[in-house]
Design a protein around this motif. Structure first.
Motif, PDB file in Angstrom:
ATOM      1  N   LEU A 420       0.837  -1.211   0.000  1.00 10.41           N
ATOM      2  CA  LEU A 420       0.000   0.000   0.000  1.00 10.41           C
ATOM      3  C   LEU A 420       0.870   1.259   0.000  1.00 10.41           C
ATOM      4  O   LEU A 420       0.405   2.336   0.351  1.00 10.41           O
ATOM      5  CB  LEU A 420      -0.923  -0.011   1.230  1.00 10.41           C
ATOM      6  CG  LEU A 420      -1.855  -1.228   1.398  1.00 10.41           C
ATOM      7  CD1 LEU A 420      -2.658  -1.113   2.683  1.00 10.41           C
ATOM      8  CD2 LEU A 420      -2.802  -1.368   0.212  1.00 10.41           C
ATOM      9  N   TYR A 423      -0.177   4.738  -1.261  1.00  9.42           N
ATOM     10  CA  TYR A 423      -1.343   5.424  -0.687  1.00  9.42           C
ATOM     11  C   TYR A 423      -0.957   6.227   0.552  1.00  9.42           C
ATOM     12  O   TYR A 423      -0.089   5.831   1.323  1.00  9.42           O
ATOM     13  CB  TYR A 423      -2.427   4.398  -0.322  1.00  9.42           C
ATOM     14  CG  TYR A 423      -2.897   3.575  -1.506  1.00  9.42           C
ATOM     15  CD1 TYR A 423      -3.604   4.176  -2.546  1.00  9.42           C
ATOM     16  CD2 TYR A 423      -2.631   2.213  -1.577  1.00  9.42           C
ATOM     17  CE1 TYR A 423      -4.031   3.417  -3.638  1.00  9.42           C
ATOM     18  CE2 TYR A 423      -3.053   1.451  -2.651  1.00  9.42           C
ATOM     19  CZ  TYR A 423      -3.755   2.064  -3.682  1.00  9.42           C
ATOM     20  OH  TYR A 423      -4.168   1.328  -4.754  1.00  9.42           O
ATOM     21  N   LEU A 447       1.223   6.081   5.991  1.00 10.01           N
ATOM     22  CA  LEU A 447      -0.243   6.042   5.907  1.00 10.01           C
ATOM     23  C   LEU A 447      -0.901   6.650   7.153  1.00 10.01           C
ATOM     24  O   LEU A 447      -0.546   6.301   8.282  1.00 10.01           O
ATOM     25  CB  LEU A 447      -0.671   4.565   5.786  1.00 10.01           C
ATOM     26  CG  LEU A 447      -2.053   4.258   5.233  1.00 10.01           C
ATOM     27  CD1 LEU A 447      -2.166   4.673   3.763  1.00 10.01           C
ATOM     28  CD2 LEU A 447      -2.355   2.759   5.370  1.00 10.01           C
ATOM     29  N   ASP A 489      -7.646   7.177   0.399  1.00  6.65           N
ATOM     30  CA  ASP A 489      -7.145   6.463  -0.785  1.00  6.65           C
ATOM     31  C   ASP A 489      -7.481   4.974  -0.695  1.00  6.65           C
ATOM     32  O   ASP A 489      -7.619   4.291  -1.701  1.00  6.65           O
ATOM     33  CB  ASP A 489      -5.617   6.583  -0.883  1.00  6.65           C
ATOM     34  CG  ASP A 489      -5.158   8.028  -0.923  1.00  6.65           C
ATOM     35  OD1 ASP A 489      -5.924   8.857  -1.467  1.00  6.65           O
ATOM     36  OD2 ASP A 489      -4.054   8.317  -0.423  1.00  6.65           O
ATOM     37  N   VAL A 490      -7.519   4.474   0.543  1.00  3.65           N
ATOM     38  CA  VAL A 490      -7.799   3.043   0.744  1.00  3.65           C
ATOM     39  C   VAL A 490      -8.979   2.915   1.711  1.00  3.65           C
ATOM     40  O   VAL A 490      -8.952   3.504   2.793  1.00  3.65           O
ATOM     41  CB  VAL A 490      -6.593   2.306   1.394  1.00  3.65           C
ATOM     42  CG1 VAL A 490      -6.895   0.813   1.561  1.00  3.65           C
ATOM     43  CG2 VAL A 490      -5.313   2.516   0.604  1.00  3.65           C
ATOM     44  N   CYS A 516     -14.548   8.130  -3.123  1.00  2.00           N
ATOM     45  CA  CYS A 516     -13.135   7.963  -3.488  1.00  2.00           C
ATOM     46  C   CYS A 516     -12.815   8.473  -4.890  1.00  2.00           C
ATOM     47  O   CYS A 516     -13.689   8.554  -5.745  1.00  2.00           O
ATOM     48  CB  CYS A 516     -12.704   6.512  -3.322  1.00  2.00           C
ATOM     49  SG  CYS A 516     -13.320   5.425  -4.569  1.00  2.00           S
ATOM     50  N   CYS A 520      -8.244   4.875  -6.245  1.00  2.00           N
ATOM     51  CA  CYS A 520      -8.266   4.487  -4.832  1.00  2.00           C
ATOM     52  C   CYS A 520      -8.705   3.029  -4.705  1.00  2.00           C
ATOM     53  O   CYS A 520      -9.116   2.411  -5.691  1.00  2.00           O
ATOM     54  CB  CYS A 520      -9.124   5.444  -4.013  1.00  2.00           C
ATOM     55  SG  CYS A 520     -10.806   4.936  -3.823  1.00  2.00           S
ATOM     56  N   CYS A 521      -8.582   2.502  -3.534  1.00  2.00           N
ATOM     57  CA  CYS A 521      -8.737   1.048  -3.444  1.00  2.00           C
ATOM     58  C   CYS A 521      -9.567   0.623  -2.242  1.00  2.00           C
ATOM     59  O   CYS A 521      -9.632   1.313  -1.226  1.00  2.00           O
ATOM     60  CB  CYS A 521      -7.311   0.483  -3.452  1.00  2.00           C
ATOM     61  SG  CYS A 521      -6.867  -0.633  -2.203  1.00  2.00           S
ATOM     62  N   THR A 578      -9.344  -2.135  -7.015  1.00  2.00           N
ATOM     63  CA  THR A 578      -9.014  -0.757  -7.360  1.00  2.00           C
ATOM     64  C   THR A 578     -10.109  -0.174  -8.239  1.00  2.00           C
ATOM     65  O   THR A 578     -10.649  -0.866  -9.078  1.00  2.00           O
ATOM     66  CB  THR A 578      -7.700  -0.720  -8.167  1.00  2.00           C
ATOM     67  OG1 THR A 578      -6.744  -1.446  -7.413  1.00  2.00           O
ATOM     68  CG2 THR A 578      -7.215   0.687  -8.363  1.00  2.00           C
TER      69      THR A 578
END
Ligand SMILES: Cc1cn([C@H]2C[C@H](O)[C@@H](COP(=O)(O)OP(=O)(O)OP(=O)(O)O)O2)c(=O)[nH]c1=O
Length: 580
Positions: A420, A423, A447, A489-490, A516, A520-521, A578
C-alpha cells in the motif's frame, strides 16, 4: 556417510517417519545414517495394563498405537503419506510391575528404590508400519539390568539432577544413571529406547526379495509364535495384514464422528475455563503451577468440578499436568491470558455469551429461516448492531472486546497482505476499537488511518487505545449507511460485508465509490467461501447464526465490487480492489 548396514540404504528415497518425541531414538537412528522425519505421536499412553498378559505385549501395543496415530494423521494434517512409520515404547519391569516415566520426584524415588540392588527387565516394543502395503510389523526386545545397592542420599542426588523425569523407570543408563548400574545383559541401546540391532534385522526381512517376507529365517526357533512368546528370545515378528483396510478406514470415520459429536463439549470447556479465569490464575501463581484444590479456591468453585475441568483441559492441550501440578501450555499462554497481546478472551466470551445461546436454537433457526435473538435473549434484533450488540453497555463492551481480539490476532496479516506504499490515507469502515487501524499505521509508515464507526462505539474506543498509540490514527463518528464517509485512498472493510444483505452492501459500496477518487482502493478481509460453497466450514458454520448477512465466495464479492466500478486487482485470501 558410509552405511555399514545395507538395510538402512534400502530406505533411501522413502519417506520414513519416526513417530516419537524421544531425543534418544532420534539420535540412535540418525547415528546409523537413516534419513527420516520426526512426527511425535499424539497417542496417549493410557492402555489398560491389566488387559495384557505380559509387559512386552503392552509395550508392543503402545508402540503400535503411537505409530498408527501418526500414519493416520499425516495424510490429513501434513498432506503426505509416509512410506514407513516407526513407533516405539520402552518400559521397565520389576517383579511384574510396569514402570513408565515417573510423574514427580517422589514417584521417581519410589521407582528407583524398588530397583535398588536388584535385576529388572527393560522392554522396548517397536512397530513398523508399511503405510502403502497396510502392514504392521511389530516386535520387542528385552534387556536385563542390575542396579547396585543405592543409598537414599545417592538416589536423591540423582533425582535432583532432573534426569529421571522423562525416562522409563526413572533412570537414563546412557548418562548419570549409568552410575547406578552393576551389569547389563542384552542390547544396551534397547535400554536407551531403541533396539537397533533387531530393528535392522526386521528391515532386512521386510526388504528382502518377495517370498521371504513371511519366512522368518533368522528367527531363533520357537520365537515366531506370537501366542507363546519366549522371553529369552530376541523377539517375535508378527506380520499383520491390516486387511482391515476398511476397518482402519472405518475407525477413522468413527473417530471423526466422535470428534464432531463431542466438539460442543470441547468448546464449552474452553469457554468455561476462560470465564472462570483458570488460565490467568495459573499464570499468576508464583511458579506458574497450581494443584486442583488451589485452583478451585482461586476460582471459587468446587474441588470436584474444578478437577474435572482441569483434567478435560489437559486432554484438549489447553493445560499440562506434572504430577498434581497444573500449568498453562504454550498455546494457552499465547491466546488465553486475558492481557496477552494476542488474547482471544474477548472473542471466546462473545462465543460463550452470544453465539452459544443462538446455536442452542439452531433447530428453530433452520425450521424458520430466521435469527433466534428473540428466543435466546428475549428481544428481537432487526438491526443487529443497534438492537443486539450496542443496546446495553456491558453487551457493547463484550462485543467490542471480541472484535478487538480478532483484529489483534489477524490485524498484522491483513495490514501487510498488500503493498500500500503508494497510498497516503486509509479509512477503516466499522473498525470498532481501532485495533486494525493501528496495525495498518504500524505496517505502513506513510499512511494516516481514519477509523470510522457509530458514535456509541467511538465513545468507548478510548478503553482500547494502546499506550503507544500512533497519532496518525484518528477517529470519526458516523453511520456508514447514512453519513458522509471520510475521504481516503484506501477503504478497509475488514469483517464487515458478511454482516449485510446484498442490498445493504450495494448501498455501502456506492457510498465508497462516490467518496473515493479514481485509483483508490477497497481492501476486503473476509472468510471467502470456496466457489462450490463446500467450505471452509468455519465460514459455513458462522453463517448459521447470521442475521441479515451472508457468507460469500471471492467471485461473489468481486461481482458486488465490480458493479460499483471496482475491478479486482488481486484476489487471493484477501481481495483488494481498485477503482478505475
Ligand atoms: C530405561 C531408560 C529409558 N530411557 C528413555 C527412552 C524413552 O525415551 C523413555 C521411555 O518413554 P517412551 O514412552 O518409550 O518414549 P518417549 O515418551 O520418550 O517418546 P515417544 O512416546 O514420543 O516415543 O525413556 C532412557 O533414555 N534411558 C534409559 O536408561
Amino acid at each position: 556417510m558410509v552405511l555399514m548396514n545395507p538395510v538402512i540404504s534400502k530406505l533411501t528415497g522413502k519417506l520414513v517417519v519416526l513417530a516419537s518425541a524421544s531425543p534418544r531414538r532420534l539420535e540412535i537412528l540418525t547415528n546409523v545414517g537413516l534419513r527420516f522425519e520426526v512426527v511425535p505421536s499424539w497417542f496417549k499412553e493410557t492402555l489398560d495394563k491389566r488387559l495384557f498378559k505380559t509387559p512386552h505385549e503392552y509395550a508392543v501395543e503402545t508402540a503400535k498405537q503411537k505409530a498408527l496415530e501418526v500414519a493416520k494423521r499425516m495424510p490429513f494434517k501434513h498432506l503426505k503419506t509416509p512410506d514407513i512409520v516407526i513407533g516405539a515404547d520402552t518400559v521397565v519391569v520389576m517383579d511384574g510391575l510396569i514402570l513408565e516415566k515417573p510423574v514427580d520426584k517422589q514417584d521417581a524415588y519410589r521407582m528407583l528404590s524398588r530397583l535398588s540392588g536388584k535385576e529388572h527387565s527393560v522392554f522396548t516394543g517397536v512397530a513398523i508400519i508399511l503405510c502403502h502395503e497396510k502392514e504392521v510389523i511389530d516386535f520387542y526386545e528385552e534387556t536385563k539390568v542390575k542396579f547396585a545397592d543405592l543409598s537414599d542420599d545417592l538416589l536423591w542426588e540423582y533425582i535432583n539432577s532432573g534426569e529421571p523425569m522423562d525416562k522409563a523407570g526413572g533412570y537414563g543408563i546412557q548418562a548419570l544413571g549409568g552410575m547406578l548400574v552393576e551389569y547389563v545383559h542384552g542390547d544396551f541401546l534397547n535400554v536407551v529406547g531403541f533396539p537397533l540391532n533387531q530393528f535392522c534385522k526386521k528391515l532386512g526381512l521386510i526388504f528382502s526379495p518377495p517370498g521371504s517376507l513371511t519366512h522368518n529365517s533368522d528367527e531363533p526357533q520357537g520365537t515366531s509364535d506370537p501366542a507363546a512368546p519366549d522371553l529369552t528370545s530376541r523377539g517375535t515378528m508378527q506380520m499383520q495384514n491390516v486387511r482391515e483396510n476398511e476397518t482402519e478406514d472405518g475407525k477413522e470415520k468413527l473417530s471423526k464422528m466422535i470428534e464432531l459429536m463431542d466438539g460442543f463439549k470441547a468448546s464449552k470447556v474452553l469457554f468455561t475455563a476462560s470465564k472462570l479465569h483458570v488460565f490467568d490464575v495459573l499464570r499468576s501463581s508464583k511458579t506458574g503451577e497450581l494443584q486442583a484444590e488451589d485452583v478451585a479456591q482461586e476460582i471459587k468453585a468446587s474441588m470436584k468440578g474444578t478437577e474435572r475441568l482441569l483434567e478435560a483441559c489437559v486432554s484438549l492441550g489447553l493445560l499440562q499436568r506434572t504430577g498434581k501440578e497444573y500449568a498453562n501450555t504454550a498455546m494457552s499462554r499465547h491466546f488465553l491470558l486475558s492481557d496477552g497481546p494476542l488474547s482471544l478472551q474477548g472473542y471466546i466470551q462473545h462465543c460463550n455469551e452470544l453465539v452459544w445461546p443462538l446455536f442452542t436454537h439452531l433447530e428453530t433457526a433452520v425450521r424458520e429461516g430466521t435469527n433466534q435473538h428473540e428466543k435466546a435473549f428475549g428481544k428481537s434484533s432487526d438491526n443487529l448492531f443497534q438492537d443486539a450488540y450496542y443496546s446495553r453497555h456491558e453487551v457493547k463492551l463484550r462485543f467490542m472486546k471480541a472484535m478487538h481480539s480478532i483484529a489483534k490476532v489477524s490485524g498484522r496479516d491483513v495490514a501487510t497482505a498488500f503493498d500500500l506504499s503508494k497510498y497516503k490515507t486509509a479509512c477503516d469502515l466499522g473498525g470498532c476499537t481501532g485495533a486494525m487501524a493501528y496495525e495498518f499505521a504500524k505496517a505502513h509508515p506513510g499512511l494516516s488511518v481514519t477509523m470510522f464507526d457509530l458514535p456509541e462505539v467511538i465513545e468507548m474506543s478510548g478503553h482500547f487505545r494502546p499506550h503507544d498509540a500512533d497519532d496518525r490514527v484518528s477517529f470519526v463518528a458516523g453511520d456508514f449507511f447514512k453519513d458522509e464517509l471520510p475521504k481516503a485512498d484506501v477503504y478497509i472493510l475488514a469483517r464487515i460485508l458478511h454482516d449485510w444483505s446484498d442490498e445493504k452492501v450495494h448501498i455501502l459500496l456506492s457510498k465508497i465509490a462516490k467518496a473515493c477518487n479514481p485509483g483508490c482502493c477497497v481492501l476486503v478481509s473476509e472468510i471467502f467461501l470456496d466457489e462450490d460453497r463446500k467450505g471452509p466450514s468455519r465460514g459455513l458454520l458462522q453463517a448459521l447464526s447470521m442475521t441479515e448477512g451472508r457468507q460469500r465466495s471471492a467471485s461473489e464479492y468481486s461481482l458486488l465490487l465490480k458493479s460499483h466500478g471496482f475491478t479486482t486487482a488481486q484476489n487471493q485470501t484477501l481481495a483488494p480492489t481498485t477503482r478505475h
